[in-house]
Design an enzyme around this catalytic site. Structure first.
Site, PDB file in Angstrom:
ATOM      1  N   HIS A  38      -3.667  -8.548 -10.818  1.00  0.00           N
ATOM      2  CA  HIS A  38      -4.818  -8.432  -9.925  1.00  0.00           C
ATOM      3  C   HIS A  38      -5.888  -7.522 -10.526  1.00  0.00           C
ATOM      4  CE1 HIS A  38      -1.287  -9.491  -7.539  1.00  0.00           C
ATOM      5  NE2 HIS A  38      -2.106 -10.029  -6.652  1.00  0.00           N
ATOM      6  N   LEU A 129       1.558  -4.853   2.137  1.00  0.00           N
ATOM      7  CA  LEU A 129       0.326  -4.187   2.582  1.00  0.00           C
ATOM      8  C   LEU A 129       0.569  -3.394   3.861  1.00  0.00           C
ATOM      9  CD1 LEU A 129      -2.051  -7.169   1.788  1.00  0.00           C
ATOM     10  CD2 LEU A 129      -1.795  -5.046   0.483  1.00  0.00           C
ATOM     11  N   ASP A 165      -8.536  -4.056   2.520  1.00  0.00           N
ATOM     12  CA  ASP A 165      -8.712  -4.773   3.785  1.00  0.00           C
ATOM     13  C   ASP A 165      -7.358  -5.184   4.345  1.00  0.00           C
ATOM     14  OD1 ASP A 165     -11.673  -4.970   3.669  1.00  0.00           O
ATOM     15  OD2 ASP A 165     -11.264  -6.192   1.903  1.00  0.00           O
ATOM     16  N   ASN A 195     -14.400  -4.132   0.387  1.00  0.00           N
ATOM     17  CA  ASN A 195     -15.069  -5.152  -0.431  1.00  0.00           C
ATOM     18  C   ASN A 195     -15.238  -6.468   0.313  1.00  0.00           C
ATOM     19  OD1 ASN A 195     -12.531  -6.330  -0.488  1.00  0.00           O
ATOM     20  ND2 ASN A 195     -12.061  -5.680  -2.574  1.00  0.00           N
ATOM     21  N   HIS A 269      -9.397 -11.578  -7.358  1.00  0.00           N
ATOM     22  CA  HIS A 269      -8.346 -10.846  -6.641  1.00  0.00           C
ATOM     23  C   HIS A 269      -7.013 -10.858  -7.399  1.00  0.00           C
ATOM     24  CE1 HIS A 269      -5.488  -9.653  -3.501  1.00  0.00           C
ATOM     25  NE2 HIS A 269      -4.755 -10.629  -3.997  1.00  0.00           N
ATOM     26  N   ARG A 362      26.509   6.927  21.106  1.00  0.00           N
ATOM     27  CA  ARG A 362      25.178   7.571  21.070  1.00  0.00           C
ATOM     28  C   ARG A 362      25.300   9.022  21.552  1.00  0.00           C
ATOM     29  NH1 ARG A 362      21.649   6.133  26.430  1.00  0.00           N
ATOM     30  NH2 ARG A 362      23.403   5.752  27.793  1.00  0.00           N
ATOM     31  N   SER A 389      17.295   7.994  25.468  1.00  0.00           N
ATOM     32  CA  SER A 389      18.249   6.887  25.317  1.00  0.00           C
ATOM     33  C   SER A 389      18.964   6.988  23.980  1.00  0.00           C
ATOM     34  CB  SER A 389      17.512   5.542  25.378  1.00  0.00           C
ATOM     35  OG  SER A 389      16.902   5.371  26.629  1.00  0.00           O
ATOM     36  N   GLU A 416       7.814   1.691  16.114  1.00  0.00           N
ATOM     37  CA  GLU A 416       9.034   1.665  15.292  1.00  0.00           C
ATOM     38  C   GLU A 416       8.710   1.544  13.802  1.00  0.00           C
ATOM     39  OE1 GLU A 416       8.458  -0.389  17.861  1.00  0.00           O
ATOM     40  OE2 GLU A 416       9.767   0.428  19.410  1.00  0.00           O
ATOM     41  N   HIS A 478      17.048  -7.373  24.577  1.00  0.00           N
ATOM     42  CA  HIS A 478      17.418  -6.045  24.092  1.00  0.00           C
ATOM     43  C   HIS A 478      18.780  -6.017  23.398  1.00  0.00           C
ATOM     44  CE1 HIS A 478      13.982  -4.888  26.352  1.00  0.00           C
ATOM     45  NE2 HIS A 478      14.211  -3.595  26.281  1.00  0.00           N
TER      46      HIS A 478
HETATM   47  C1  LIG Z   1       2.580  -7.537   4.073  1.00  0.00           C
HETATM   48  C2  LIG Z   1       1.917  -8.352   3.005  1.00  0.00           C
HETATM   49  N1  LIG Z   1       1.414  -9.560   3.320  1.00  0.00           N
HETATM   50  C3  LIG Z   1       0.823 -10.322   2.389  1.00  0.00           C
HETATM   51  C4  LIG Z   1       0.740  -9.885   1.093  1.00  0.00           C
HETATM   52  C5  LIG Z   1       0.135 -10.787   0.019  1.00  0.00           C
HETATM   53  N2  LIG Z   1      -1.169 -10.241  -0.358  1.00  0.00           N
HETATM   54  C6  LIG Z   1      -1.310  -9.467  -1.436  1.00  0.00           C
HETATM   55  S1  LIG Z   1      -2.859  -8.907  -1.637  1.00  0.00           S
HETATM   56  C7  LIG Z   1      -3.390  -9.753  -0.278  1.00  0.00           C
HETATM   57  C8  LIG Z   1      -4.819  -9.687   0.151  1.00  0.00           C
HETATM   58  C9  LIG Z   1      -5.244  -8.291   0.285  1.00  0.00           C
HETATM   59  O1  LIG Z   1      -6.589  -8.208   0.521  1.00  0.00           O
HETATM   60  P1  LIG Z   1      -7.292  -6.829   0.203  1.00  0.00           P
HETATM   61  O2  LIG Z   1      -6.471  -5.737   0.681  1.00  0.00           O
HETATM   62  O3  LIG Z   1      -8.670  -6.934   0.758  1.00  0.00           O
HETATM   63  O4  LIG Z   1      -7.291  -6.768  -1.352  1.00  0.00           O
HETATM   64  P2  LIG Z   1      -8.444  -7.176  -2.355  1.00  0.00           P
HETATM   65  O5  LIG Z   1      -8.474  -8.681  -2.386  1.00  0.00           O
HETATM   66  O6  LIG Z   1      -9.703  -6.630  -1.830  1.00  0.00           O
HETATM   67  O7  LIG Z   1      -8.006  -6.609  -3.642  1.00  0.00           O
HETATM   68  C10 LIG Z   1      -2.339 -10.431   0.315  1.00  0.00           C
HETATM   69  C11 LIG Z   1      -2.491 -11.275   1.519  1.00  0.00           C
HETATM   70  C12 LIG Z   1       1.275  -8.618   0.807  1.00  0.00           C
HETATM   71  N3  LIG Z   1       1.259  -8.111  -0.414  1.00  0.00           N
HETATM   72  N4  LIG Z   1       1.815  -7.865   1.782  1.00  0.00           N
HETATM   73 MG   LIG Z   2     -10.489  -6.643   0.075  1.00  0.00          MG
END
Ligand SMILES: Cc1ncc(C[n+]2csc(CCOP(=O)(O)OP(=O)(O)O)c2C)c(N)n1
Ligand SMILES: [Mg+2]
Length: 678
Positions: A38, A129, A165, A195, A269, A362, A389, A416, A478
């Site tokens: 990337h 992410l 993002d 961005n 990207h 517990r 709990s 959680e 639950h």
């Molecule tokens: C939980 C999760 N879902 C999906 C992905 C796959 N994924 C990697 S980067 C990305 C897009 C991220 O967008 P952004 O944070 O804006 O990164 P940019 O393109 O600006 O570098 C996705 C969907 C991931 N790594 N983690």
């Molecule tokens: Mg982005």
């Protein structure tokens, strides 16, 4: 530090722009060579990262684990080349140019996403992410807590995060942002790589969120800057450092900045730019050097940052040497629990074997925690709004509150996933052993971060109560069914399901001693009898209590019949009581000799040698009893065995009715035995 540094001489004044362009070039060249990765994010955030590192951050590549270093978390982990380029430029010993040339290859330090432990200075694993920013909340909280204990003279650092993002769209970010804002974690500074691009294209495809307003609503200090205006970025960091709240710096950037044709496009990207665009980028940013070549003057400028960090570390070490807090701080950071904790747990077991204490596990956990928390203050507890709990608080534990970090109990709120990530951050930061509670069913909600506890090998202890249909009336939403299988399928995670108060104390001891592995304590809501004395082999001796931690072998023979075994009943947790009752019934009513094996931890049992496993499991047919899904049990019962447990979701009713309804009873086990062996 990298030995190359000593040979370098400043040749000419180097601008921060040149320093940033070194990141851009290394990122695009490494991705191109790997034909994978990337480039867009590192190129877009190169300017922000350069300002942060060149003017602010305090890290020392020659002592990457210096306790009072600033923490840097690349939450947008797909931009890993940003981190690797930084580490090479700063001169981390293990991050030579060859590692960048082996980006994403087997055995390199430059894994696809930053992996904790793969290279020096990677504070946490990122890639899923939202995890990074949420883990960072735990780090920033641990910093405040450690400062409250040992003083600002020795603990005073920032946690910096770069989030994209994607990190901010993920639900976990909401939990983390809310918690950090509430707790006023003023040493947390998040850069948002604003961005407006993600994989599918512009973020406007899927969001209209006013992110600055969202952070403000959660109590953050918020600024917005042009992420390519280095002075503006620097001014924002200064202001953020002064704030008494966590800070968001929204950095308007262009993804793939520097690439003349592809910059600003989602095409940068996650794919190599290609030779033509790379050549055009070199031209565009005035980078006249070959791939992986960084001129000495630029390298020197980066290495100077490392020297500043080293000086800060030396000053800190002098303060530490003169401080009365030295020993307590060093011992907290080492994470070694005093022997007295385990002595207290031993005494606890002896007392309750003798009293035959009958409580829910517990409750047993709460009682064991009483002994643990009274003998060490390294443990910090919490719950996702189920304190009474999960029974996770013990006497004298003050709560952590905004501006008051001296306590040791964290009300994580109904979060959680955020709790699990924060616990990862606390453990990674060092100085504490975090444990936190919720219902076992909501392991689903915490799962993303639990997986990272395991992947990173962190001592995080999950206290998960209400572990089966045994919770009764709250019903199938639950009542966990598939959760044990999911947790047991997770590598490097110990799943403990103790059967009584003795096993509960044993499992707590094992969890605390597992320095490189998280644990889940799976605990009952309903009362369970103390089984150890009545049925263990030791019952035949004069001394019912044994110092031996029998759970440490994962499974053991709780009841061995006098005659040769005709059947072996294997159970965990609340079903061990049922297995014992079934064995008694088989013996008295049918003259069938049944052994009972309690198996509180599959993972530890798997680690035993073959002879022990064979002796425990025996050669007679086996029946497993667990009020959960069968998945996985065939491993232990083999082709000739049977399973008594759940075949679908539970139901809402008092627990005894449910056990009868779902046929998890001594009678059912006896019937299954007769079917199997007669
Ligand atoms: C939980 C999760 N879902 C999906 C992905 C796959 N994924 C990697 S980067 C990305 C897009 C991220 O967008 P952004 O944070 O804006 O990164 P940019 O393109 O600006 O570098 C996705 C969907 C991931 N790594 N983690
Ligand atoms: Mg982005």
């Amino acid at each position: 530090m990298n030995s190359q540094a000593a040979a370098l001489k400043p040749v000419a004044a180097v601008s921060e722009r040149d320093m940033a362009n070194a990141i851009r070039a290394l990122a695009m060249d490494s991705v191109q060579k790997a034909n994978s990765g990337h480039p867009g994010m590192p190129m877009g955030m190169a300017d922000v990262a350069t300002v942060l590192f060149s003017r602010f951050i305090n890290i020392d590549p020659s002592a990457p684990n210096w306790p009072d270093r600033d923490r840097f978390v690349l939450s947008a982990g797909h931009g890993s080349m940003l981190q690797y380029a930084l580490h090479f430029l700063l001169g981390y010993d293990d991050m030579r140019i060859e590692e960048l040339q082996r980006f994403r290859q087997l055995g390199s330090r430059t894994a696809g996403h930053p992996e904790y432990g793969h290279a020096l200075g990677i504070e946490t694993t990122t890639g899923p992410l939202g995890q990074g920013i949420s883990t960072a909340v735990g780090m920033a909280l641990a910093e405040r807590m450690l400062a409250a204990r040992h003083g600002a003279d020795l603990v005073d650092h920032f946690t910096y995060v770069i989030a994209g993002d994607g990190c901010l769209q993920e639900g976990i970010s909401h939990e983390a942002i809310d918690l950090a804002g509430h707790l006023k974690l003023s040493r947390l500074i998040v850069f948002w790589d604003d961005n407006a691009i993600s994989i599918d294209g512009p973020t406007s495809l899927s969001t209209s969120m006013d992110q600055p307003a969202r952070f403000k609503a959660a109590g953050w200090h918020v600024q917005s800057v042009d992420g390519h205006d280095m002075e503006a970025v620097a001014a924002a960091i200064e202001a953020a450092q002064q704030s008494d709240r966590p800070s968001l710096i929204a950095c308007r950037t262009m993804i793939g900045k520097g690439a003349p044709n592809l910059g600003g496009s989602e095409k940068t990207h996650g794919a190599p730019l290609g030779d033509a665009e790379i050549a055009a980028t070199r031209e565009n940013i005035g980078w006249a050097y070959a791939p992986f070549e960084v001129p000495d003057d630029i390298l020197f400028a980066w290495r100077e940052i490392a020297e500043r960090g080293q000086a800060a570390r030396h000053a800190w070490e002098q303060r530490l040497a003169a401080s009365p807090q030295r020993q307590p701080l060093e011992s907290a950071v080492a994470g070694n629990l005093p022997d007295t904790v385990f002595e207290a747990l031993g005494a606890f077991r002896k007392e309750h074997v003798e009293k035959a204490t009958k409580v829910a596990t517990r409750k047993a956990s709460e009682m064991a925690l009483g002994a643990i928390n009274a003998t060490t203050d390294l443990t910090v507890g919490g719950s996702a709004d189920l304190t009474h709990s999960n029974l996770t608080i013990t006497k004298g534990m003050d709560r952590i509150a905004p501006d008051d970090y001296a306590g040791r109990y964290i009300h994580y709120g109904i979060r959680e996933h955020g709790m699990a990530a924060a616990m990862n951050g606390i453990a990674l930061h060092g100085g504490f052993v975090p444990y936190g509670g919720t219902f076992l069913c909501f392991a689903d909600y915490a799962r993303g971060a639990m997986r990272l506890s395991a992947l990173m090998g962190q001592r995080v202890i999950y206290v998960m109560t209400h572990d089966s249909i045994g919770l009764g009336e709250d019903g199938p939403t639950h009542q966990p069914v598939e959760h044990l299988a999911m947790l047991r399928a997770t590598p490097n995670l110990n799943v403990f399901r103790p059967a009584d108060i003795i096993e509960t104390a044993e499992c707590w001891e094992l969890a605390l001693k597992s320095k490189n592995r998280p644990s889940v304590l799976v605990l009952s809501r309903q009362n369970l009898p103390m089984l150890r004395q009545a049925h263990s082999v030791e019952a035949h001796s004069d001394e019912p209590h044994s110092d031996e931690n029998r759970s440490s072998q994962g499974a053991y023979i709780l009841r061995e019949p006098a005659e040769h075994r005709a059947v072996t009943l294997i159970a965990t947790g609340s079903e061990v009581e049922i297995a014992v009752a079934a064995a008694e019934r088989l013996e008295t009513e049918h003259r069938i000799a049944a052994a009972v094996v309690s198996m509180p931890c599959w993972e530890l049992f798997e680690e035993q040698d073959a002879d022990y496993r064979k002796a425990v499991l025996g050669s007679a047919p086996r029946i497993a009893i667990e009020a959960a899904a069968r998945l996985g049990w065939d491993r232990w019962i083999g082709d000739t065995g049977a399973f008594v447990g759940m075949a679908g979701f539970g139901a809402s009713a008092p627990a005894p009715d449910l056990y009868r309804h779902f046929d998890i009873t001594p009678e059912a086990v006896a019937a299954a035995t007769l079917k199997l062996i007669i």
